[in-house]
Scaffold this motif. Structure first.
Motif, PDB file in Angstrom:
ATOM      1  N   GLY A 126      -6.172  43.579   9.973  1.00  0.00           N
ATOM      2  CA  GLY A 126      -6.244  44.084  11.344  1.00  0.00           C
ATOM      3  C   GLY A 126      -6.299  42.982  12.373  1.00  0.00           C
ATOM      4  O   GLY A 126      -5.374  42.759  13.127  1.00  0.00           O
ATOM      5  N   ASP A 127      -7.405  42.269  12.419  1.00  0.00           N
ATOM      6  CA  ASP A 127      -7.529  41.114  13.304  1.00  0.00           C
ATOM      7  C   ASP A 127      -8.533  40.141  12.709  1.00  0.00           C
ATOM      8  O   ASP A 127      -9.359  40.510  11.882  1.00  0.00           O
ATOM      9  CB  ASP A 127      -7.956  41.529  14.717  1.00  0.00           C
ATOM     10  CG  ASP A 127      -9.303  42.239  14.729  1.00  0.00           C
ATOM     11  OD1 ASP A 127     -10.336  41.570  14.531  1.00  0.00           O
ATOM     12  OD2 ASP A 127      -9.332  43.469  14.926  1.00  0.00           O
ATOM     13  N   GLN A 156      -3.953  37.924  15.701  1.00  0.00           N
ATOM     14  CA  GLN A 156      -4.489  37.504  17.002  1.00  0.00           C
ATOM     15  C   GLN A 156      -5.584  36.454  16.840  1.00  0.00           C
ATOM     16  O   GLN A 156      -6.624  36.499  17.516  1.00  0.00           O
ATOM     17  CB  GLN A 156      -5.009  38.717  17.786  1.00  0.00           C
ATOM     18  CG  GLN A 156      -3.941  39.755  18.062  1.00  0.00           C
ATOM     19  CD  GLN A 156      -4.434  40.928  18.886  1.00  0.00           C
ATOM     20  OE1 GLN A 156      -5.494  40.886  19.497  1.00  0.00           O
ATOM     21  NE2 GLN A 156      -3.655  41.993  18.926  1.00  0.00           N
ATOM     22  N   VAL A 157      -5.363  35.514  15.948  1.00  0.00           N
ATOM     23  CA  VAL A 157      -6.378  34.484  15.676  1.00  0.00           C
ATOM     24  C   VAL A 157      -6.472  33.506  16.835  1.00  0.00           C
ATOM     25  O   VAL A 157      -5.490  33.245  17.540  1.00  0.00           O
ATOM     26  CB  VAL A 157      -6.081  33.735  14.351  1.00  0.00           C
ATOM     27  CG1 VAL A 157      -6.150  34.680  13.167  1.00  0.00           C
ATOM     28  CG2 VAL A 157      -4.730  33.039  14.398  1.00  0.00           C
ATOM     29  N   ARG A 158      -7.660  32.955  17.001  1.00  0.00           N
ATOM     30  CA  ARG A 158      -7.893  31.949  18.032  1.00  0.00           C
ATOM     31  C   ARG A 158      -7.850  30.537  17.456  1.00  0.00           C
ATOM     32  O   ARG A 158      -7.677  29.569  18.184  1.00  0.00           O
ATOM     33  CB  ARG A 158      -9.265  32.182  18.695  1.00  0.00           C
ATOM     34  CG  ARG A 158      -9.471  33.587  19.208  1.00  0.00           C
ATOM     35  CD  ARG A 158      -8.466  33.943  20.282  1.00  0.00           C
ATOM     36  NE  ARG A 158      -8.659  33.137  21.490  1.00  0.00           N
ATOM     37  CZ  ARG A 158      -7.818  33.117  22.522  1.00  0.00           C
ATOM     38  NH1 ARG A 158      -6.717  33.832  22.464  1.00  0.00           N
ATOM     39  NH2 ARG A 158      -8.060  32.386  23.577  1.00  0.00           N
ATOM     40  N   LEU A 159      -8.037  30.428  16.128  1.00  0.00           N
ATOM     41  CA  LEU A 159      -8.002  29.124  15.472  1.00  0.00           C
ATOM     42  C   LEU A 159      -7.241  29.245  14.164  1.00  0.00           C
ATOM     43  O   LEU A 159      -7.543  30.109  13.337  1.00  0.00           O
ATOM     44  CB  LEU A 159      -9.424  28.617  15.198  1.00  0.00           C
ATOM     45  CG  LEU A 159      -9.538  27.318  14.378  1.00  0.00           C
ATOM     46  CD1 LEU A 159      -8.937  26.139  15.148  1.00  0.00           C
ATOM     47  CD2 LEU A 159     -10.997  27.036  14.025  1.00  0.00           C
ATOM     48  N   THR A 160      -6.244  28.389  13.974  1.00  0.00           N
ATOM     49  CA  THR A 160      -5.499  28.312  12.721  1.00  0.00           C
ATOM     50  C   THR A 160      -5.789  26.951  12.094  1.00  0.00           C
ATOM     51  O   THR A 160      -5.648  25.914  12.758  1.00  0.00           O
ATOM     52  CB  THR A 160      -3.985  28.465  12.953  1.00  0.00           C
ATOM     53  OG1 THR A 160      -3.731  29.724  13.591  1.00  0.00           O
ATOM     54  CG2 THR A 160      -3.225  28.412  11.639  1.00  0.00           C
ATOM     55  N   VAL A 161      -6.200  26.952  10.829  1.00  0.00           N
ATOM     56  CA  VAL A 161      -6.557  25.722  10.122  1.00  0.00           C
ATOM     57  C   VAL A 161      -5.581  25.512   8.977  1.00  0.00           C
ATOM     58  O   VAL A 161      -5.387  26.402   8.138  1.00  0.00           O
ATOM     59  CB  VAL A 161      -8.003  25.788   9.578  1.00  0.00           C
ATOM     60  CG1 VAL A 161      -8.357  24.509   8.836  1.00  0.00           C
ATOM     61  CG2 VAL A 161      -8.986  26.031  10.720  1.00  0.00           C
ATOM     62  N   LEU A 162      -4.972  24.329   8.931  1.00  0.00           N
ATOM     63  CA  LEU A 162      -3.990  23.991   7.904  1.00  0.00           C
ATOM     64  C   LEU A 162      -4.580  22.975   6.928  1.00  0.00           C
ATOM     65  O   LEU A 162      -5.090  21.930   7.352  1.00  0.00           O
ATOM     66  CB  LEU A 162      -2.720  23.418   8.544  1.00  0.00           C
ATOM     67  CG  LEU A 162      -2.106  24.228   9.693  1.00  0.00           C
ATOM     68  CD1 LEU A 162      -0.894  23.501  10.259  1.00  0.00           C
ATOM     69  CD2 LEU A 162      -1.730  25.625   9.228  1.00  0.00           C
ATOM     70  N   LEU A 194     -14.310  30.654  20.423  1.00  0.00           N
ATOM     71  CA  LEU A 194     -13.210  31.488  19.966  1.00  0.00           C
ATOM     72  C   LEU A 194     -12.889  32.571  20.989  1.00  0.00           C
ATOM     73  O   LEU A 194     -11.739  32.961  21.167  1.00  0.00           O
ATOM     74  CB  LEU A 194     -13.560  32.138  18.625  1.00  0.00           C
ATOM     75  CG  LEU A 194     -13.716  31.192  17.436  1.00  0.00           C
ATOM     76  CD1 LEU A 194     -14.241  31.954  16.226  1.00  0.00           C
ATOM     77  CD2 LEU A 194     -12.391  30.514  17.098  1.00  0.00           C
ATOM     78  N   LEU A 195     -13.919  33.054  21.672  1.00  0.00           N
ATOM     79  CA  LEU A 195     -13.731  34.118  22.658  1.00  0.00           C
ATOM     80  C   LEU A 195     -13.195  33.591  23.979  1.00  0.00           C
ATOM     81  O   LEU A 195     -12.394  34.250  24.638  1.00  0.00           O
ATOM     82  CB  LEU A 195     -15.060  34.837  22.899  1.00  0.00           C
ATOM     83  CG  LEU A 195     -15.641  35.626  21.725  1.00  0.00           C
ATOM     84  CD1 LEU A 195     -17.022  36.153  22.075  1.00  0.00           C
ATOM     85  CD2 LEU A 195     -14.722  36.768  21.330  1.00  0.00           C
ATOM     86  N   GLU A 196     -13.632  32.380  24.358  1.00  0.00           N
ATOM     87  CA  GLU A 196     -13.325  31.874  25.687  1.00  0.00           C
ATOM     88  C   GLU A 196     -12.179  30.865  25.710  1.00  0.00           C
ATOM     89  O   GLU A 196     -11.458  30.766  26.700  1.00  0.00           O
ATOM     90  CB  GLU A 196     -14.575  31.204  26.281  1.00  0.00           C
ATOM     91  CG  GLU A 196     -15.755  32.156  26.429  1.00  0.00           C
ATOM     92  CD  GLU A 196     -17.035  31.431  26.809  1.00  0.00           C
ATOM     93  OE1 GLU A 196     -16.989  30.182  26.953  1.00  0.00           O
ATOM     94  OE2 GLU A 196     -18.068  32.103  26.963  1.00  0.00           O
ATOM     95  N   GLY A 197     -12.013  30.117  24.618  1.00  0.00           N
ATOM     96  CA  GLY A 197     -11.043  29.041  24.631  1.00  0.00           C
ATOM     97  C   GLY A 197      -9.626  29.499  24.323  1.00  0.00           C
ATOM     98  O   GLY A 197      -9.371  30.655  23.982  1.00  0.00           O
ATOM     99  N   GLN A 198      -8.669  28.570  24.464  1.00  0.00           N
ATOM    100  CA  GLN A 198      -7.294  28.849  24.117  1.00  0.00           C
ATOM    101  C   GLN A 198      -7.117  28.769  22.595  1.00  0.00           C
ATOM    102  O   GLN A 198      -7.895  28.130  21.896  1.00  0.00           O
ATOM    103  CB  GLN A 198      -6.369  27.832  24.794  1.00  0.00           C
ATOM    104  CG  GLN A 198      -6.335  27.928  26.310  1.00  0.00           C
ATOM    105  CD  GLN A 198      -5.354  26.944  26.928  1.00  0.00           C
ATOM    106  OE1 GLN A 198      -5.026  25.923  26.336  1.00  0.00           O
ATOM    107  NE2 GLN A 198      -4.886  27.273  28.117  1.00  0.00           N
TER     108      GLN A 198
END
Length: 205
Positions: A126-127, A156-162, A194-198
């Protein structure tokens, strides 16, 4: 919470409720201060070459989970989603995970080969706040960068970690998502950021 790189195909998530590791190796690499996990999740239920995993509890009170299902320990929640994939000509099951702790939802994609499976996992989850991608070098067919970027958008993730050894794939994913920051060993994540940042992408070496 904190995210650790513990191997080329493994990560540990440190929440206030405890530590969840995905593909915890016998000898963690990349950071010597990796916390001892309370819960170990695996992306494969059997040993697979180049995917370092432990299949039995090594410490008192540890729980090890593999495969589809819902699991809980001490306020930490995990749900597994199984998909078929090919490894050196053999069809196996790989598991993607959604983990919840500290009010943060983290999705870890399994070793997926098909776009439809990635879309199915995204629709089931979902998210999520954070998406962790284990970019392992392989000659087998795997998701391309555009498909992975589509999963990140769907969740709709705010952070992607590779994490992983496939440098070309990591670069292509970063380009699809607008660039990435390099971080060594571990990175701290705050819910309010996560809520406020890009949205951002981190390559965790």
């Amino acid at each position: 919470m904190e995210i650790y790189r513990i191997s080329d195909t493994g990560t540990a998530l440190k929440f206030s409720e405890g530590v969840v590791a995905v593909n915890f190796p016998e000898s963690p690499s990349g950071n010597r201060k990796v916390p001892v996990p309370d819960v170990i999740l695996t992306t494969y239920p059997v040993p697979v070459k180049d995917w370092e995993t432990v299949f039995t509890a090594q410490e008192e009170g540890q729980k090890v989970f593999s495969g589809a299902g819902e699991f809980e320990k001490n306020g930490l929640f995990a749900r597994g989603y199984s998909s078929s994939t090919m490894v050196q000509g053999n069809e196996l099951q790989t598991t993607s995970w959604c983990i919840e702790g500290d009010g943060v939802r983290v999705s870890v994609l399994g070793d997926l080969a098909e776009k439809k499976d990635a879309q199915h996992v995204a629709s089931e989850v979902g998210d999520a706040d954070v998406l962790i991608l284990l970019c392992n070098s392989t000659k087998d067919r795997r998701l391309d960068a555009a498909s992975i970027a589509g999963v990140a958008a769907s969740l709709q993730v705010r952070l992607t970690v590779l994490i992983g050894t496939d440098e070309d794939l990591k670069k292509k994913i970063a380009k699809e998502l607008g660039g990435a920051d390099a971080v060594t060993g571990q990175c701290a994540v705050k819910k309010k950021d996560l809520l406020e940042g890009q949205s951002r992408v981190v390559v965790l070496d």
